[in-house]
Design a protein around this motif. Structure first.
Motif, short mmCIF file in Angstrom:
data_model
loop_
_atom_site.label_atom_id
_atom_site.label_comp_id
_atom_site.label_asym_id
_atom_site.label_seq_id
_atom_site.Cartn_x
_atom_site.Cartn_y
_atom_site.Cartn_z
N ARG A 83 0.82 -1.22 0.00
CA ARG A 83 0.00 0.00 0.00
C ARG A 83 0.85 1.26 0.00
O ARG A 83 0.33 2.37 -0.15
N ILE A 84 2.17 1.11 0.19
CA ILE A 84 3.03 2.29 0.16
C ILE A 84 3.92 2.31 -1.07
O ILE A 84 4.84 3.11 -1.18
N GLY A 85 3.70 1.38 -2.00
CA GLY A 85 4.49 1.35 -3.20
C GLY A 85 5.11 -0.01 -3.44
O GLY A 85 4.70 -1.03 -2.87
N LEU A 86 6.11 -0.03 -4.31
CA LEU A 86 6.80 -1.25 -4.69
C LEU A 86 8.02 -1.45 -3.79
O LEU A 86 8.82 -0.53 -3.61
N VAL A 87 8.17 -2.65 -3.25
CA VAL A 87 9.31 -2.99 -2.39
C VAL A 87 10.14 -4.05 -3.11
O VAL A 87 9.62 -5.10 -3.49
N LYS A 88 11.43 -3.77 -3.28
CA LYS A 88 12.35 -4.74 -3.87
C LYS A 88 13.19 -5.36 -2.76
O LYS A 88 13.83 -4.66 -1.99
N PHE A 89 13.17 -6.69 -2.71
CA PHE A 89 14.00 -7.44 -1.78
C PHE A 89 15.15 -8.01 -2.60
O PHE A 89 14.99 -8.97 -3.34
N ASP A 90 16.33 -7.41 -2.44
CA ASP A 90 17.53 -7.87 -3.14
C ASP A 90 18.12 -9.03 -2.33
O ASP A 90 18.72 -8.81 -1.28
N TRP A 120 20.70 -8.86 0.50
CA TRP A 120 19.86 -9.04 1.69
C TRP A 120 19.42 -7.67 2.23
O TRP A 120 19.55 -7.36 3.40
N ALA A 121 18.84 -6.88 1.31
CA ALA A 121 18.41 -5.53 1.65
C ALA A 121 17.16 -5.21 0.83
O ALA A 121 16.92 -5.81 -0.23
N THR A 122 16.35 -4.27 1.33
CA THR A 122 15.12 -3.89 0.65
C THR A 122 15.15 -2.42 0.26
O THR A 122 15.80 -1.61 0.92
N THR A 123 14.42 -2.09 -0.81
CA THR A 123 14.32 -0.73 -1.32
C THR A 123 12.87 -0.46 -1.67
O THR A 123 12.19 -1.33 -2.22
N VAL A 124 12.40 0.76 -1.37
CA VAL A 124 11.02 1.15 -1.67
C VAL A 124 11.01 2.06 -2.88
O VAL A 124 11.77 3.03 -2.95
N TYR A 125 10.15 1.75 -3.86
CA TYR A 125 9.92 2.59 -5.02
C TYR A 125 8.51 3.16 -4.88
O TYR A 125 7.53 2.42 -4.96
N SER A 126 8.42 4.45 -4.66
CA SER A 126 7.12 5.08 -4.48
C SER A 126 6.73 5.84 -5.75
O SER A 126 7.43 6.78 -6.14
N PRO A 127 5.64 5.47 -6.42
CA PRO A 127 5.28 6.14 -7.66
C PRO A 127 4.60 7.48 -7.47
O PRO A 127 4.34 8.18 -8.45
N ALA A 128 4.33 7.86 -6.22
CA ALA A 128 3.56 9.08 -6.00
C ALA A 128 4.33 10.10 -5.19
O ALA A 128 3.74 10.91 -4.48
N ALA A 129 5.64 10.12 -5.27
CA ALA A 129 6.43 11.07 -4.49
C ALA A 129 6.09 12.50 -4.88
O ALA A 129 6.09 12.87 -6.05
N GLY A 130 5.77 13.31 -3.92
CA GLY A 130 5.48 14.72 -4.17
C GLY A 130 4.04 15.02 -4.53
O GLY A 130 3.66 16.17 -4.65
N GLU A 131 3.20 13.98 -4.71
CA GLU A 131 1.82 14.23 -5.07
C GLU A 131 0.97 14.38 -3.81
O GLU A 131 1.32 13.87 -2.74
#
Length: 988
Positions: free
Chosen positions: A102-109, A113-124
């Protein structure tokens, strides 16, 4: 035709033709046993990565299952998945885990062994709504596409999201979902999107995207659901919510409704789930109802058997995914795995549910029409028809079924004696006569048209089927032993009758009426079953495998687990020519007398269970039926001969590396995802363990071994999936893991990984070199020290010789001249006194020098004693009063020769100086022993020096300071008002 009738028709047509023609491929089913905290939760989107490890999510977060343990990732785990509300999961070709939240796309590398959040609505402004991920897909080049709740299609580009297309203003159907619910790239640069129940095709050109086609399909009216399959042929199969399952050809625009057999029946089937299998077939699954396979190319439809669907009863499936030849089903109480397997074994009545009791089959009979008469602990005696229909007959437990006539069977029951069963009327009736002694019958063998041998819990009896008369062999010394034994099997071989019992093996000869026990010299083994092959009696035992016994009653061969038999408890035997089939407690073994080889089979080969039931076997034509603890397996010998076990290769991988030291345990779960995995054990690690495994159901059925180098023997760890090591020597190793199939002696390596055990610094070559150099340096320093000591001793001797020469020599010279003068003046009494004084002085100097170098006086107590003697002499000679005070512990305190000599000399000089300046006949001496040795000499100062003898020159203070420096001490001389004080401090 009713839907279930269609299923049974397809089942008969494709899956279970009677007596012959079994398909080569079949399904195996199992419930994956997960830990309790996730087992009883609704699981979504269970899928496997390239290493066979299972990933899934539920309301508590993301989970990984490796066959051993479940790793859970949530808001507080390391790494964190940032949000527990997951609605999509995709694994790309690099085994990265992509989560839609619900907060965007989460990549689990998984490599980092780390995660990154991709938020498509930054600044909106409306950030929350625009970050809800509705669909994710991994493209052919591993590009990740996603769609948000605002109908935008994105592509992951580096560390940001690139807008591919906005469907916000696209035409919508009234009933269709307003969101993008499906993204797929079946062909390179060809992206399909399902928006508002309508399919759209997008063409990719580099980083640019254009909408190529839209397919309104007015007859579908926007009802297309995400249950859509893009087939490699270019055709599309989808489920439309209002009208059924369709086949759509984009090239022609033609839409075709699939056969009625697979169409949903809202009353019974509900909504279908579609899945593309690696074979190109499409799986169509209905909860608790059916599983169909549809071939687009041939339009052929097949249905799985009811035995498979039975496992889904009361389990609602939420998601299906495929991995190789496996289908994973996520359901409301866990995960199930269905494997499409090439196997000669076809199983009936098998269940994999942990909630449903399995059929433990104890007797089987195959009728000519294809029906099976079966007795099981679960349902008693019943008939199983080829279409899967079961007809109950009796609750009686039937131990043996003996075919008698075309339409009649003789049944041996436990508790109901002998019973006749008529297949035409489907009725049972008790056998004639008083059969109370046969109330618990365990074995049946036909002697002739009228007589039957019946085994019981209390011996064997010969029963006349028409008159009901019962007789028993009662001649010979072991007759009573047979009467007291449970008979498990009876075999008629020529003029002999063999009885396999719990107390041994017996043989009866009707011609003589004599009964004897075979193998009397062996222990009273439990014999379970008998078979005659090539003139040899084959006897299955309980715990000792198989005996091959010749006509003289001697064991000529033995088969057990040491030479390839699946298990040492042999419960059932059958012969096919010169081939013997043995059902054991650890699988099935096929023994070829001609080739003298054994091939063993287990659940890894699709047997329903590893343990077979006693005497539960029937041969119909060339087909064998064998009862197990979990249903029936059936096969033919030609099918078994064509089957190659090597086709099944369980997938396993290293899953974690744990190290332990004083700080606790540390785990590394990245091993499966490293490009070049290796292990390093640092010197601070006390022990470590290496785990391996897989979600593969076959991986748990194997025995495993490991070794650390090719020159060391394999160490067996059984079915344990962990290697624990402590106290290993430093060096480079290769950890190898091998597996052994049940019933086989050969082991097959499956995994290896380099291991480096780093040495502690004190065992490294550079440390040893440094120690060697330091040792050499110390030896050199010790040599220099010894040389210095020898030089000091030499200097001391030289000094003592000089002192003796100077002091004693000069005194003796004076004595010589004084004596010479006395010879010229014999009456000069004053000259005689001078000689006496000089001699006394020489003796005192000699005594002091000898005392200073004598090691027997190297204590503070000896020094104090010497000081007191000198002070007493001084009082007598100078006629002054001296007081001395000794404080501190000095009785056993050692002192070096250098301190004793110099301290005494300074003391004597200080006393002489104090006496030289004494103004009254009073002098005080204080000596204190602690960390330092302190000397204080004081007396009142005055100008009267008439009574002082002139024993010293003017260099006394200088020599005292020189001696103090040798002792590394401190010398203070103070004269205040009328007191003269000398203070000497020497560190001890």
């Amino acid at each position: 035709m009713r839907p279930m009738s269609i299923i049974r028709f397809l089942l008969c047509l494709f899956i279970m033709p009677p007596a012959a023609g079994y398909a080569a491929d079949g399904f195996t089913f199992r419930f994956i046993r997960l830990p309790g905290h996730v087992q009883n939760t609704i699981i979504h989107e269970a899928t496997a990565d390239s290493h066979g490890l299972l990933w899934f999510y539920n309301t508590t977060g993301l989970h990984r299952y490796d066959g051993n343990q479940v790793l859970t990732f949530d808001l507080v785990s390391k790494p964190s998945i940032h949000h527990n509300s997951i609605n999509r999961l995709v694994i790309d070709r690099q085994d990265n885990i992509w989560l839609g939240t619900r907060i965007g796309l989460v990549k689990f590398d998984t490599r980092k062994w780390a995660t990154t959040v991709y938020s498509p609505a930054a600044g909106e402004k409306n950030r929350y709504a625009n970050t809800v991920i509705k669909a994710i897909s991994a493209g052919s080049d591993s590009s990740i596409y996603l769609a948000t709740e605002d109908s935008r299609l994105y592509r992951v580009s580096g560390k940001r999201l690139q807008v591919v297309m906005d469907f916000k203003n696209a035409a919508v159907w009234p009933r269709g979902d307003k969101n993008i619910t499906l993204i797929a790239e079946p062909l390179k640069d060809q992206i399909w999107v399902l928006h508002n129940g309508r399919l759209h095709k997008i063409r990719r050109n580099g980083n640019g995207y254009t909408k190529e086609s839209s397919y309104p399909m007015p007859e579908i009216a926007g009802d297309i659901t995400p249950q859509t399959i893009f087939h490699p042929s270019g055709k599309i199969v989808f489920y439309a919510a209002q009208s059924g399952i369709y086949l759509f050809d984009p090239a022609t625009g033609r839409t075709t409704l699939l056969p009625a057999a697979v169409q949903p029946d809202n009353e019974k089937k509900g909504r279908p789930k579609l899945l593309l299998l690696p074979s190109g077939q499409i799986a169509i699954f209905y909860n608790e109802q059916a599983l169909f396979l549809y071939d687009i190319n041939t339009c052929r439809l097949t249905a799985s058997d009811d035995n498979l669907i039975e496992n889904f009863r009361h389990n609602h499936v939420t998601f299906m995914s495929n991995q190789g030849q496996k289908i994973f089903f996520s359901y409301d109480k866990g995960i199930a795995e269905v494997t499409l397997q090439h196997s000669p074994f076809r199983n009936l009545l098998q269940t994999a549910s942990h909630e449903t009791a399995s059929h433990s089959v104890r007797s089987i009979y195959a009728a000519a029409g294809g029906s099976l008469y079966i007795s099981s602990y679960k349902e008693g005696f019943f008939r199983l028809d080829p279409d899967g229909k079961k007809t109950p007959i009796s609750n009686a437990f039937v131990y043996r079924i003996l075919p008698w006539k075309k339409d009649s069977l003789l049944l041996a029951t436990e508790g109901s004696g002998l019973q006749w069963f008529h297949t035409g009327t489907q009725r049972m009736q008790p056998a004639a006569g008083d059969t109370s002694v046969l109330h618990y019958a365990t074995a049946l063998v036909r002697e002739n048209d009228s007589l039957v041998w019946a085994g019981t819990y209390k011996g064997a009896f010969l029963y006349h089927s028409r008159t009901g008369v019962i007789t028993t062999p009662d001649i010979g010394p072991v007759a009573q032993q047979l009467r007291d034994s449970k008979v498990n099997d009876i075999l008629i071989a020529g003029n002999r009758r063999y009885f396999a019992t719990v107390s041994g093996l017996y043989v009866y000869t009707p011609a003589t009426g004599f009964l004897q026990r075979l193998l009397p010299e062996t222990p009273a083994d439990v014999f379970n079953c008998l078979q005659l092959v090539n003139g040899l009696l084959w006897a299955g035992t309980n715990g000792r495998g198989l005996y091959c016994i010749d006509s003289a009653g001697q064991i000529v061969r033995e088969y057990n687990t040491r030479n390839g038999l699946a298990g040492n408890n042999v419960y059932t035997l059958a012969a096919q020519g010169q081939t013997i089939i043995a059902g054991t407690d650890q699988g099935m073994s096929v023994i070829s007398e001609q080739r003298r080889e054994i091939r063993s089979y287990s659940r890894i080969d699709n047997l329903p269970a590893d343990e077979f039931n006693h005497a539960a076997i029937f041969v119909y034509a060339d087909r064998l039926y064998m009862g197990t603890l979990n249903g029936i397996t059936t096969f033919t010998m030609p099918e078994l001969e064509q089957y190659r076990q090597s086709a099944i290769q369980p997938q396993v991988c290293f899953t974690s590396f744990a190290t332990g030291n004083r700080d606790g345990l540390k785990y590394d779960y990245r091993l499966p995802y490293r490009s070049t995995p290796s292990l390093t054990v640092t010197p601070d690690i006390n022990f470590f363990s290496l785990s391996f495994g897989s979600a593969d159901q076959y991986a748990a059925l194997l025995n495993y071994y490991y070794r650390l180098s090719a020159s060391t023997p394999w160490q067996e760890i059984g079915q344990k999936h962990e290697i624990s090591i402590a106290g290993i020597s430093p060096g480079n190793y290769t950890v190898e893991v091998a597996m052994r199939r049940p019933g086989e002696n050969n082991i097959q390596p499956v995994l290896q990984i380099p291991l480096t055990v780093q040495p502690a610094f004190y065992v490294t070559w550079w440390f040893r070199l440094a120690v060697l150099a330091a040792t050499g340096g110390l030896i050199w320093l010790f040599f220099r020290y010894r040389m210095a000591q020898l030089l000091k001793e030499q200097q001391l001797r030289t000094q003592i010789a000089g002192d003796l020469h100077d002091e004693i020599g000069s005194t003796l010279t004076r004595i010589y001249y004084q004596a010479d003068m006395l010879s010229m003046k014999p009456d000069d009494r004053h000259a005689i006194q001078k000689i006496a004084d000089s001699s006394k002085e020489a003796l005192g100097v000699m005594s002091d020098m000898v005392w200073s170098i004598d090691s027997r006086f190297d204590t503070a107590a000896d020094l104090v004693s010497r000081i007191k003697d000198f002070l007493r002499k001084t009082e007598e000679e100078l006629d002054i009063d001296c007081s001395i005070k000794i404080t501190g512990n000095h009785h056993a305190r050692p002192l070096s020769q250098m301190i004793r000599q110099n301290f005494l000399q300074v003391f004597k000089e200080a006393v002489n100086n104090a006496a030289r300046h004494a103004g009254s006949p009073a002098m005080t001496v204080n000596i204190h022993f602690a960390g330092d040795m302190t000397l204080e000499v004081s007396n009142p100062a005055a100008g009267n020096t008439d009574r002082i003898r002139q024993y010293q020159g003017g260099q006394g203070i200088y020599y005292m300071q020189l001696r103090t420096a040798r002792m590394k001490g401190r010398l203070d001389i103070v004269q205040e008002e009328d007191t003269f004080t000398l203070r000497l401090t020497v560190p001890l």
